[in-house]
Write a protein that holds these residues in place. Sequence first.
Motif, PDB file in Angstrom:
ATOM      1  N   GLY A  90      55.382  47.697  27.991  1.00 51.44           N
ATOM      2  CA  GLY A  90      55.774  47.587  26.597  1.00 51.44           C
ATOM      3  C   GLY A  90      55.426  48.819  25.791  1.00 51.44           C
ATOM      4  O   GLY A  90      54.938  49.825  26.308  1.00 51.44           O
ATOM      5  N   THR A  91      55.701  48.726  24.508  1.00 51.86           N
ATOM      6  CA  THR A  91      55.430  49.815  23.588  1.00 51.86           C
ATOM      7  C   THR A  91      54.574  49.310  22.440  1.00 51.86           C
ATOM      8  O   THR A  91      54.366  48.106  22.296  1.00 51.86           O
ATOM      9  CB  THR A  91      56.740  50.412  23.041  1.00 51.86           C
ATOM     10  N   GLY A  92      54.108  50.233  21.632  1.00 53.85           N
ATOM     11  CA  GLY A  92      53.281  49.893  20.479  1.00 53.85           C
ATOM     12  C   GLY A  92      51.857  50.388  20.683  1.00 53.85           C
ATOM     13  O   GLY A  92      51.561  51.143  21.605  1.00 53.85           O
ATOM     14  N   TRP A  93      50.964  49.958  19.810  1.00 52.98           N
ATOM     15  CA  TRP A  93      49.572  50.378  19.876  1.00 52.98           C
ATOM     16  C   TRP A  93      48.891  49.789  21.100  1.00 52.98           C
ATOM     17  O   TRP A  93      48.975  48.593  21.345  1.00 52.98           O
ATOM     18  CB  TRP A  93      48.824  49.965  18.614  1.00 52.98           C
ATOM     19  N   LYS A  94      48.218  50.651  21.856  1.00 57.51           N
ATOM     20  CA  LYS A  94      47.480  50.256  23.063  1.00 57.51           C
ATOM     21  C   LYS A  94      46.058  50.798  22.965  1.00 57.51           C
ATOM     22  O   LYS A  94      45.852  51.956  22.599  1.00 57.51           O
ATOM     23  CB  LYS A  94      48.144  50.819  24.334  1.00 57.51           C
ATOM     24  N   HIS A  95      45.118  49.966  23.283  1.00 56.62           N
ATOM     25  CA  HIS A  95      43.714  50.385  23.367  1.00 56.62           C
ATOM     26  C   HIS A  95      43.478  50.798  24.813  1.00 56.62           C
ATOM     27  O   HIS A  95      43.575  49.980  25.718  1.00 56.62           O
ATOM     28  CB  HIS A  95      42.800  49.215  22.981  1.00 56.62           C
ATOM     29  N   ILE A  96      43.226  52.090  25.031  1.00 57.07           N
ATOM     30  CA  ILE A  96      43.048  52.589  26.393  1.00 57.07           C
ATOM     31  C   ILE A  96      41.623  53.103  26.570  1.00 57.07           C
ATOM     32  O   ILE A  96      41.083  53.779  25.707  1.00 57.07           O
ATOM     33  CB  ILE A  96      44.089  53.663  26.755  1.00 57.07           C
ATOM     34  N   VAL A  97      41.039  52.754  27.710  1.00 59.32           N
ATOM     35  CA  VAL A  97      39.657  53.130  28.000  1.00 59.32           C
ATOM     36  C   VAL A  97      39.550  53.490  29.474  1.00 59.32           C
ATOM     37  O   VAL A  97      40.080  52.785  30.335  1.00 59.32           O
ATOM     38  CB  VAL A  97      38.680  51.961  27.688  1.00 59.32           C
ATOM     39  N   GLY A  98      38.849  54.574  29.742  1.00 57.86           N
ATOM     40  CA  GLY A  98      38.491  54.942  31.108  1.00 57.86           C
ATOM     41  C   GLY A  98      36.983  55.034  31.199  1.00 57.86           C
ATOM     42  O   GLY A  98      36.349  55.650  30.332  1.00 57.86           O
ATOM     43  N   THR A  99      36.390  54.388  32.200  1.00 58.23           N
ATOM     44  CA  THR A  99      34.941  54.453  32.391  1.00 58.23           C
ATOM     45  C   THR A  99      34.633  54.974  33.790  1.00 58.23           C
ATOM     46  O   THR A  99      35.390  54.743  34.731  1.00 58.23           O
ATOM     47  CB  THR A  99      34.250  53.073  32.216  1.00 58.23           C
ATOM     48  N   TYR A 100      33.514  55.670  33.887  1.00 60.80           N
ATOM     49  CA  TYR A 100      33.023  56.157  35.181  1.00 60.80           C
ATOM     50  C   TYR A 100      31.506  56.030  35.181  1.00 60.80           C
ATOM     51  O   TYR A 100      30.843  56.465  34.246  1.00 60.80           O
ATOM     52  CB  TYR A 100      33.437  57.616  35.410  1.00 60.80           C
ATOM     53  N   ASP A 101      30.973  55.405  36.231  1.00 61.50           N
ATOM     54  CA  ASP A 101      29.534  55.133  36.310  1.00 61.50           C
ATOM     55  C   ASP A 101      28.860  55.793  37.512  1.00 61.50           C
ATOM     56  O   ASP A 101      27.817  55.333  37.956  1.00 61.50           O
ATOM     57  CB  ASP A 101      29.290  53.628  36.336  1.00 61.50           C
ATOM     58  N   SER A 102      29.444  56.858  38.026  1.00 62.70           N
ATOM     59  CA  SER A 102      28.978  57.578  39.227  1.00 62.70           C
ATOM     60  C   SER A 102      29.276  56.828  40.515  1.00 62.70           C
ATOM     61  O   SER A 102      28.928  57.290  41.594  1.00 62.70           O
ATOM     62  CB  SER A 102      27.487  57.902  39.179  1.00 62.70           C
ATOM     63  N   ILE A 103      29.904  55.678  40.403  1.00 67.65           N
ATOM     64  CA  ILE A 103      30.263  54.892  41.583  1.00 67.65           C
ATOM     65  C   ILE A 103      31.762  54.611  41.607  1.00 67.65           C
ATOM     66  O   ILE A 103      32.404  54.702  42.633  1.00 67.65           O
ATOM     67  CB  ILE A 103      29.479  53.560  41.620  1.00 67.65           C
ATOM     68  N   LYS A 104      32.323  54.293  40.429  1.00 68.22           N
ATOM     69  CA  LYS A 104      33.716  53.873  40.371  1.00 68.22           C
ATOM     70  C   LYS A 104      34.331  54.215  39.019  1.00 68.22           C
ATOM     71  O   LYS A 104      33.656  54.180  37.993  1.00 68.22           O
ATOM     72  CB  LYS A 104      33.783  52.355  40.599  1.00 68.22           C
ATOM     73  N   ARG A 105      35.628  54.543  39.043  1.00 69.16           N
ATOM     74  CA  ARG A 105      36.414  54.712  37.815  1.00 69.16           C
ATOM     75  C   ARG A 105      37.097  53.385  37.511  1.00 69.16           C
ATOM     76  O   ARG A 105      37.578  52.711  38.420  1.00 69.16           O
ATOM     77  CB  ARG A 105      37.488  55.793  37.991  1.00 69.16           C
TER      78      ARG A 105
END
Length: 175
Positions: A90-105
């Motif tokens: 879809g389109t519109g406002w999206k909340h995007i987050v990427g996390t990395y903890d030294s083990i996994k993205r």
Amino acid sequence: TGVNLFENVRKQGALNLDGQSWAEVHDNASLDVTTAVTLEAWVYWDGSNSSKGILGRWFSGNASYMLYANNSTTLYFFINTSHSAATISGTGWKHIVGTYDSIKRRVYIDGQEIGSGDAYNATIDVNDKPIEIGRYAGNTDYEYDGEIAQPRIYNRSLSAEEVQRNYNAGKNIYS
């Protein structure tokens, strides 16, 4: 960048990027994270951006960390040369987050974990390049055309609960 990035924005506080503008945060030791990081932003996703930077730091063919619009439906989260992908519908406002903890993205869209990578244990590359919002690699070919609001970089990996809480805090503003 020489243009008014806040002119004609749909949402207060959003950068209005026209594919020819971007914002930079100059190098600072607080941005030199090596073991864990979270990148977060509200992005107006219309499916038209391909190979465009959203938020991150890139140098010499390598990302330290970066959120990247790969094509009309795919978001990449890079740590060094490795990435995880998430499909955005879809389109519109999206909340995007990427996390990395030294083990996994992990990649979250609108508070939900959508993509993650295989085990990846590496020190995040450090450099003296600026953080770019709305492009990457200092290259005008990779400039985002749309709105980006509340870009954030954390020196730790947010938990799933924290990501959900941040999404809930902004969803009535950016929806």
